[in-house]
Enzyme design. Structure first.
Site, short mmCIF file in Angstrom:
data_model
loop_
_atom_site.label_atom_id
_atom_site.label_comp_id
_atom_site.label_asym_id
_atom_site.label_seq_id
_atom_site.Cartn_x
_atom_site.Cartn_y
_atom_site.Cartn_z
N GLY A 106 0.81 -1.20 0.00
CA GLY A 106 0.00 0.00 0.00
C GLY A 106 0.85 1.25 0.00
N GLY A 155 1.22 -5.56 0.89
CA GLY A 155 0.01 -5.78 0.11
C GLY A 155 0.26 -6.40 -1.24
N GLU A 178 6.06 -4.78 7.71
CA GLU A 178 5.21 -3.80 8.38
C GLU A 178 5.63 -3.45 9.80
OE1 GLU A 178 2.64 -5.62 5.13
OE2 GLU A 178 4.18 -6.29 6.54
N ASP A 186 -0.63 -7.14 7.04
CA ASP A 186 -2.06 -7.20 6.76
C ASP A 186 -2.28 -7.68 5.34
OD1 ASP A 186 -1.06 -4.80 5.60
OD2 ASP A 186 -3.09 -3.96 5.57
#
Length: 410
Positions: A106, A155, A178, A186
């Site tokens: 992301g 992502g 992350e 995630d």
């Protein structure tokens, strides 16, 4: 230890387990809602489409940002994939990236800016759109081929690994980093990492270690391997296929792929130590065990892993460990719903400091000196971690996925 061929076969079987069902009603590509000219132009630039004999390819096209995902990209992918799934003239779907990346995840720099401006609704739209697409991909009714040629992080794994086939190359660099920006792995990472062999999922989540394409094959994260120089041949072969049969696509990918073996530095040689340390109950115990192993082994990888553990956000480490452990017993949709809850809580006033500080230190100012809060593991209480996983509240809707029309899987 299983051979790479066996690992690749297992990865294909795992991918097959993510798909199910029968085709529903037919929607044509022309049924997509028209956009304003300026919005359509912006979206067209970020996700391009290539047509093939009986396939379509989505091309992520933000090369200057390593194809980092935006809300408009996620929305466009959702629209295309829903249309392609029900089009009887399309047998399978592909995804690839432009430039030196498949997808770096992301656009966290933009998300940090949105938090700073108080635009939480836009942050929620991003996560809702991205996670919804990942669920569509993970329950897709047609074979899917992702070409992971270059950076594939965060992502980027989420929009590829739940699909049927994943081609790694000699340029592939995979990681879920992350925790080093004060966040949690995630975009379905708690699902696919938790289902890897042993406790290597915890290892990748908590250290953010980068692995190459050969190791992706060995762990089952990728199903096929091709040198980057041979991808044109693979693409040409796929462009001529007139099929919706996964076995035909599988055979073609194997025929035009390359046979590879782990080298002496491969992660497969560390699995025993990784399982010994990362199977422990708490982050503190894991760090202590890695301290002991680093002293005993005197090997670079172990010292580096320990260093990365100590550099990460203490709160993110504890949250991420629990996330992977919960993901091991949840379906894809359950993982995505929980991750959405965690992401929204993580962006709240109570917890967003670490994300904003981590992105600042790594990607904005690049001083690599984040000031975490809490600053050490001993200050991260069980109540803090529980709050990160707490339901969003009466007036904050949870993520809704179409589980009735797209059956979840175990």
């Amino acid at each position: 230890m299983p051979s790479l061929a066996a690992a690749a076969a297992a990865a294909r079987r795992a991918g097959g387990a993510l798909r199910h069902g029968v085709l529903g009603g037919i929607r044509s590509l022309s049924s997509l809602h028209p956009l304003s000219s300026s919005a359509a132009a912006a979206e067209n630039e970020e996700v391009l489409v290539e047509g093939k004999a009986m396939a379509r390819a989505a091309v992520l096209n933000r090369p200057g940002h390593l194809n980092a995902l935006t809300t408009t990209m996620g929305a466009r992918l959702n629209r295309f994939y829903e249309s392609w799934e029900d089009n009887p003239d399309i047998g399978f779907v592909m995804m690839k990236g432009s430039g030196r990346a498949f997808c770096a995840g992301g656009d966290v720099v933009n998300l940090r800016q949105l938090i700073s401006e108080g635009k939480m609704d836009e942050c929620k739209d991003f996560f809702r759109t991205l996670y919804s697409f990942i669920y569509v991909l993970g329950t897709y009714l047609k074979p899917h081929v992702s070409i992971l040629d270059g950076v594939t992080m965060g992502g980027g794994g989420g929009i590829s690994i739940p699909g049927t086939f994943r081609i790694a190359t000699d340029r592939t660099v995979f990681a879920t980093p992350e925790v080093h920006i004060g966040f949690h792995p995630d975009a379905a990472a708690s699902f696919y990492l938790s289902h890897l062999t042993g406790h290597v999922g915890e290892y990748l989540a908590l250290t953010g270690e980068k692995i190459n394409g050969v190791d992706m094959i060995a762990l089952g994260l990728a199903t096929h391997y091709s040198t980057s120089g041979h991808l044109d041949l693979v693409d040409e072969r796929l462009a001529t296929l007139v099929t919706d049969d996964p076995s035909v696509i599988d055979s073609s990918l194997a025929q035009y792929g390359d046979l590879v073996y782990p080298d002496k530095n491969s992660i497969v040689h560390r699995l025993e130590v990784i399982d010994k340390c990362f199977s422990l109950d708490t982050v503190e115990e894991i760090v202590d065990a890695m301290e002991s192993e680093a002293a005993r082994l005197n090997e670079d990888w172990c010292s580096l892993a320990l260093k990365r553990l100590k550099e990460a956000s203490p709160l993110a480490l504890k949250v991420s460990l629990r996330s992977i452990r919960e993901g091991r017993y949840q379906t894809l949709d359950e993982c995505l719903v929980r991750e959405y809850r965690m992401s929204i809580n993580g962006f709240s006033e109570q917890f967003s400091h670490d994300f904003r500080e981590g992105v600042r230190a790594r990607l904005v100012d690049k001083d690599l000196e984040p000031k975490w809060d809490p600053p050490a593991l001993e200050y991260v209480s069980a109540d803090m971690v529980d709050s990160y996983f707490a339901p969003l509240g009466e007036f904050e809707p949870e993520l809704k996925l179409p589980t009735e029309s797209r059956e979840a899987f175990v």
